[in-house]
Write an enzyme that holds these catalytic residues in place. Structure first.
Site, PDB file in Angstrom:
ATOM      1  N   CYS A 136      -8.225  -1.027   7.804  1.00 18.91           N
ATOM      2  CA  CYS A 136      -7.013  -0.946   7.304  1.00 18.91           C
ATOM      3  C   CYS A 136      -6.283   0.504   6.828  1.00 18.91           C
ATOM      4  O   CYS A 136      -5.381   0.887   7.164  1.00 18.91           O
ATOM      5  CB  CYS A 136      -6.788  -1.982   6.225  1.00 18.91           C
TER       6      CYS A 136
ATOM      7  N   GLU B  36       0.799  -1.221  -0.059  1.00 21.93           N
ATOM      8  CA  GLU B  36      -0.047  -0.005   0.059  1.00 21.93           C
ATOM      9  C   GLU B  36       0.849   1.327  -0.164  1.00 21.93           C
ATOM     10  O   GLU B  36       1.962   1.348   0.862  1.00 21.93           O
ATOM     11  CB  GLU B  36      -1.094   0.054   1.149  1.00 21.93           C
TER      12      GLU B  36
ATOM     13  N   HIS C 188      -1.222  -5.384   2.360  1.00 24.64           N
ATOM     14  CA  HIS C 188      -2.308  -6.262   2.435  1.00 24.64           C
ATOM     15  C   HIS C 188      -2.278  -7.541   1.671  1.00 24.64           C
ATOM     16  O   HIS C 188      -1.711  -7.731   0.575  1.00 24.64           O
ATOM     17  CB  HIS C 188      -3.509  -5.347   1.502  1.00 24.64           C
TER      18      HIS C 188
HETATM   19  N1  PCA Z   1      -8.896  -5.994   6.535  1.00 22.47           N
HETATM   20  C1  PCA Z   1      -9.851  -4.957   6.687  1.00 22.47           C
HETATM   21  C2  PCA Z   1      -9.888  -4.629   7.966  1.00 22.47           C
HETATM   22  C3  PCA Z   1      -9.211  -5.641   8.767  1.00 22.47           C
HETATM   23  C4  PCA Z   1      -8.570  -6.725   7.743  1.00 22.47           C
HETATM   24  O1  PCA Z   1      -7.965  -7.584   7.945  1.00 22.47           O
HETATM   25  C5  PCA Z   1      -9.466  -3.609   5.499  1.00 22.47           C
HETATM   26  O2  PCA Z   1      -9.109  -3.876   4.708  1.00 22.47           O
HETATM   27  O3  PCA Z   1      -9.907  -2.609   5.950  1.00 22.47           O
END
Ligand code: PCA
Length: 202
Positions: A147, A78, A171
């Protein structure tokens, strides 16, 4: 030795596990850096405050946060946190404003700037992942859920405190065998991806 705070998440959205929490828990100790791990609840109210508490007490040199991006086929490096919480309920059935009813978007931090770039060495990290043949790519949106809230909040705190701290968010896809009909990767490959990321971090 440099200190790195690494966070993953507990399961949410009806899933029984969250590969981000599983992968973070599995990270091995190393001589390269000291590591503290946090597995966070998918909660607007609690997730960032748990990071903040450890940040203030332990004063890490770097922060790597990890979450699940269900549906993604690759590890996502990200690049940006934005000042927006989507109208999405958390694990407690609450929106970002603490209400169970009022489904409104809102800023992560009122009056703060629109976005911050992640400060970890994204190019070095992506190159290392590619070299290890781990399916991986840049992402220019961490979404508008918790996130993104963590990434934005951490970068805002770094900016307020004028710290030269590498901060970023990875992610992960679903883990193999976790769910039918969704893209996935072996958990071991995602653990390797995080280990590579951490070794490039400081
Ligand atoms: N993914 C979510 C919140 C917790 C997670 O593991 C997100 O992408 O915001």
């Amino acid at each position: 030795m440099k200190k790195i705070l690494v966070t993953g998440f507990e399961p949410f959205g009806g899933d029984l596990s969250n590969p981000s929490g599983e992968a973070v828990k599995a990270l091995a100790k190393t001589e390269q850096y000291e590591m503290k791990k946090l597995i966070l609840p998918v909660s607007w109210k609690c997730a960032f405050s748990e990071i903040e508490k450890v940040w203030d007490e332990w004063q890490p040199d770097a922060l790597l946060m990890v979450g699940l991006a269900g549906g993604s086929p690759a590890v996502r490096v990200e690049r940006i946190g934005i000042n927006l919480c989507g109208a999405i309920k958390d694990i407690d059935g609450l929106y970002a404003n603490g209400s169970a009813e009022c489904a409104e978007e809102q800023p992560v931090i009122d009056g703060e700037r629109e976005a911050f770039f992640a400060t970890y060495p994204a190019e070095k990290i992506l190159n290392a992942l590619k070299k290890a043949e781990i399916p991986s790519k840049y992402s220019f949106s961490a979404g508008t859920y918790i996130c993104n809230e963590l990434l934005y909040s951490a970068l805002a705190k770094r900016s307020r405190e004028s710290k030269e701290m590498p901060i970023g968010f990875i992610h992960l896809p679903y883990a193999d065998g976790q769910k039918e009909g969704v893209p996935s990767l072996p958990l071991a490959q995602m653990i390797a991806a995080l280990e590579l990321t951490l070794s490039e971090l400081i």
